[in-house]
Enzyme design. Structure first.
Site, PDB file in Angstrom:
ATOM      1  N   TRP A  58       0.840  -1.211   0.000  1.00 55.92           N
ATOM      2  CA  TRP A  58       0.000   0.000   0.000  1.00 55.92           C
ATOM      3  C   TRP A  58       0.867   1.250   0.000  1.00 55.92           C
ATOM      4  O   TRP A  58       0.545   2.228  -0.677  1.00 55.92           O
ATOM      5  CB  TRP A  58      -0.988  -0.012   1.163  1.00 55.92           C
ATOM      6  CG  TRP A  58      -1.959  -1.146   1.038  1.00 55.92           C
ATOM      7  CD1 TRP A  58      -2.071  -2.229   1.861  1.00 55.92           C
ATOM      8  CD2 TRP A  58      -2.927  -1.353  -0.002  1.00 55.92           C
ATOM      9  NE1 TRP A  58      -3.043  -3.078   1.398  1.00 55.92           N
ATOM     10  CE2 TRP A  58      -3.585  -2.578   0.263  1.00 55.92           C
ATOM     11  CE3 TRP A  58      -3.300  -0.620  -1.144  1.00 55.92           C
ATOM     12  CZ2 TRP A  58      -4.598  -3.085  -0.560  1.00 55.92           C
ATOM     13  CZ3 TRP A  58      -4.307  -1.129  -1.961  1.00 55.92           C
ATOM     14  CH2 TRP A  58      -4.934  -2.334  -1.669  1.00 55.92           C
ATOM     15  N   LYS A  98     -12.671  -1.361   7.153  1.00 54.75           N
ATOM     16  CA  LYS A  98     -12.125  -2.274   8.160  1.00 54.75           C
ATOM     17  C   LYS A  98     -12.773  -2.026   9.531  1.00 54.75           C
ATOM     18  O   LYS A  98     -13.327  -2.930  10.120  1.00 54.75           O
ATOM     19  CB  LYS A  98     -10.614  -2.087   8.314  1.00 54.75           C
ATOM     20  CG  LYS A  98      -9.830  -2.068   7.015  1.00 54.75           C
ATOM     21  CD  LYS A  98      -9.675  -3.443   6.423  1.00 54.75           C
ATOM     22  CE  LYS A  98      -8.520  -3.522   5.451  1.00 54.75           C
ATOM     23  NZ  LYS A  98      -8.852  -3.191   4.074  1.00 54.75           N
ATOM     24  N   ASP A 133      -1.704   6.879   6.289  1.00 51.97           N
ATOM     25  CA  ASP A 133      -2.751   5.973   5.815  1.00 51.97           C
ATOM     26  C   ASP A 133      -3.069   5.043   6.983  1.00 51.97           C
ATOM     27  O   ASP A 133      -2.279   4.188   7.355  1.00 51.97           O
ATOM     28  CB  ASP A 133      -2.231   5.176   4.605  1.00 51.97           C
ATOM     29  CG  ASP A 133      -3.213   4.121   4.127  1.00 51.97           C
ATOM     30  OD1 ASP A 133      -4.292   3.960   4.742  1.00 51.97           O
ATOM     31  OD2 ASP A 133      -2.895   3.437   3.122  1.00 51.97           O
TER      32      ASP A 133
HETATM   33  N1  PMP Z   1      -4.185   1.250   2.473  1.00 50.35           N
HETATM   34  C1  PMP Z   1      -4.264   0.183   3.275  1.00 50.35           C
HETATM   35  C2  PMP Z   1      -3.358   0.111   4.474  1.00 50.35           C
HETATM   36  C3  PMP Z   1      -5.176  -0.841   3.006  1.00 50.35           C
HETATM   37  O1  PMP Z   1      -5.252  -1.910   3.804  1.00 50.35           O
HETATM   38  C4  PMP Z   1      -6.019  -0.723   1.876  1.00 50.35           C
HETATM   39  C5  PMP Z   1      -7.071  -1.757   1.539  1.00 50.35           C
HETATM   40  N2  PMP Z   1      -6.975  -2.972   2.082  1.00 50.35           N
HETATM   41  C6  PMP Z   1      -5.892   0.401   1.049  1.00 50.35           C
HETATM   42  C7  PMP Z   1      -4.980   1.377   1.384  1.00 50.35           C
HETATM   43  C8  PMP Z   1      -6.749   0.574  -0.169  1.00 50.35           C
HETATM   44  O2  PMP Z   1      -7.995   0.956   0.249  1.00 50.35           O
HETATM   45  P1  PMP Z   1      -9.235   1.159  -0.717  1.00 50.35           P
HETATM   46  O3  PMP Z   1      -9.628  -0.191  -1.190  1.00 50.35           O
HETATM   47  O4  PMP Z   1     -10.245   1.804   0.180  1.00 50.35           O
HETATM   48  O5  PMP Z   1      -8.806   2.057  -1.829  1.00 50.35           O
END
Ligand code: PMP
Length: 348
Positions: free
Chosen positions: A90, A184, A160
């Site tokens: 991520w 989450k 994030d």
């Molecule tokens: N950052 C983290 C730490 C994540 O765990 C996730 C999704 N699992 C995301 C970003 C991406 O999130 P989204 O699907 O809401 O774009």
């Protein structure tokens, strides 16, 4: 998971929300009733996270992934450089998106050991001309988390927090901006929560689309266009649940207890091996592997017959990942720990 109590309230209020004769799903976002919902949600979140007055709470769409672009588009200033810490896939996605709009310096990375740890950070590692520093506080896939928030001095810290927001107490004043996809710990997918210090709003790059400018949403209290109304309503119910539980301190204690149950089994086992460095372990995602692919498969299969779902780890780590987000009850984690012990005794 969502707390059962929240789902039951939603069920009760599904067809007729408080005598309106309507479901929240059907309401105009300009109605008085919905305005009350969004206002209470923002104010409860402020209370729970002790968000200082000089921060705005925004309810947006597009997931955390849209924040990978919104952050650089809004926070890059003259130098157009930012420091990123690379702690997993991520982070990497955030880095490559920011690279489209300016210059990213990766000041620390744990890629050398497949992201099994959090690099040690020191204030001196950050560039004084950086417009911001970006971290991923919990690395969902690898099961690591920042146990300490780095000191970036005057440089705004952006985080994030998609997979650990509301899981523990944090000092919001250490951050310039916090963002999280809601799916989450907050609400169903479709809502993104942004907490931003006011002085960081209003400096978006000229080419920034209106919808990606924090100012657009801040000026209209997240009602510039139609927001994800039903998700915001569920978020409100989750915030109430968390508040009644005793807030973040209490949630953190419960989460720590849940995580300890699983890490204790792993640490006292000859079969399971935890993949994250012990001092950087996540209390939301517990990752571990068994000695062979055959045993990994057997574990997944047997656990499914016992009612445990989604235990298979991400392909980049392999093995297992137990995601024990806020709403996962202590009792469920106890059962999983019991299953793990039993499985070990049968597969020595
Ligand atoms: N950052 C983290 C730490 C994540 O765990 C996730 C999704 N699992 C995301 C970003 C991406 O999130 P989204 O699907 O809401 O774009």
């Amino acid at each position: 998971m969502l707390p059962e109590e929240v789902l039951k309230t939603a069920q009760r209020e599904m067809l007729d929300y408080r005598g309106t004769g309507m479901s929240v799903m059907e309401m105009s976002h300009r109605s008085k009733v919905f305005e009350e919902i969004i206002e209470e949600a923002a104010s409860l979140l402020r209370q729970i996270m002790k968000i200082p007055n000089n921060y705005k709470v925004l309810f947006l769409q597009g997931g955390a992934s849209t924040q990978f672009s919104m952050v650089p588009l809004n926070l890059f200033r003259e130098s157009r450089t930012a420091d990123y810490v690379n702690t997993g896939s991520w982070s990497k996605k955030a880095i490559s998106e920011a690279n489209r709009y300016g210059k990213v310096r990766v000041v620390a990375s744990s890629e050398d050991k497949n992201f099994t740890y959090i690099p040690r950070l020191d204030k001196k590692m950050f560039n004084l001309d950086a417009d911001y520093v970006h971290i991923t506080t919990n690395n969902t896939i690898y099961g690591t988390r920042f146990a300490r928030i780095p000191d970036t001095g005057e440089i705004p810290l952006v985080a994030d927090m998609s997979s650990n927001i509301l899981s523990e107490e944090i000092d919001v004043s250490k951050f310039g901006l916090i963002y999280a996809g809601a799916q989450k710990n907050i609400a169903p997918a479709g809502l993104t929560v942004v907490i931003i210090r006011e002085d960081l709003i209003g400096h978006a790059m000229e080419m920034t689309p209106l919808m990606l400018d924090y100012q657009t949403h801040s000026e209209k209290n997240s009602l510039f266009n139609t927001p994800p109304c039903y998700c915001i309503y569920i978020a409100l119910l989750v915030f109430r649940w968390l508040h009644n539980l005793g807030g973040l301190k209490q949630m953190q204690n419960i989460n720590q207890e849940k995580a300890d149950l699983l890490y204790n089994v792993i640490d006292n086992s000859k079969l399971y091996r935890g993949t994250a460095s012990p001092e950087d372990r996540s209390i939301m995602n517990v990752t571990f592997v068994l000695p062979s692919e055959e045993l990994n498969k057997k574990f997944v299969k047997q656990s499914e017959t016992q009612g445990f779902v989604s235990l298979k780890g991400h392909r980049s780590v392999g093995g297992m990942r137990a995601s024990i987000y806020n709403a996962v009850p202590l009792e469920g984690v106890r059962k999983l720990a019991g299953f793990m012990k039993k499985f070990e005794s049968e597969n020595r």
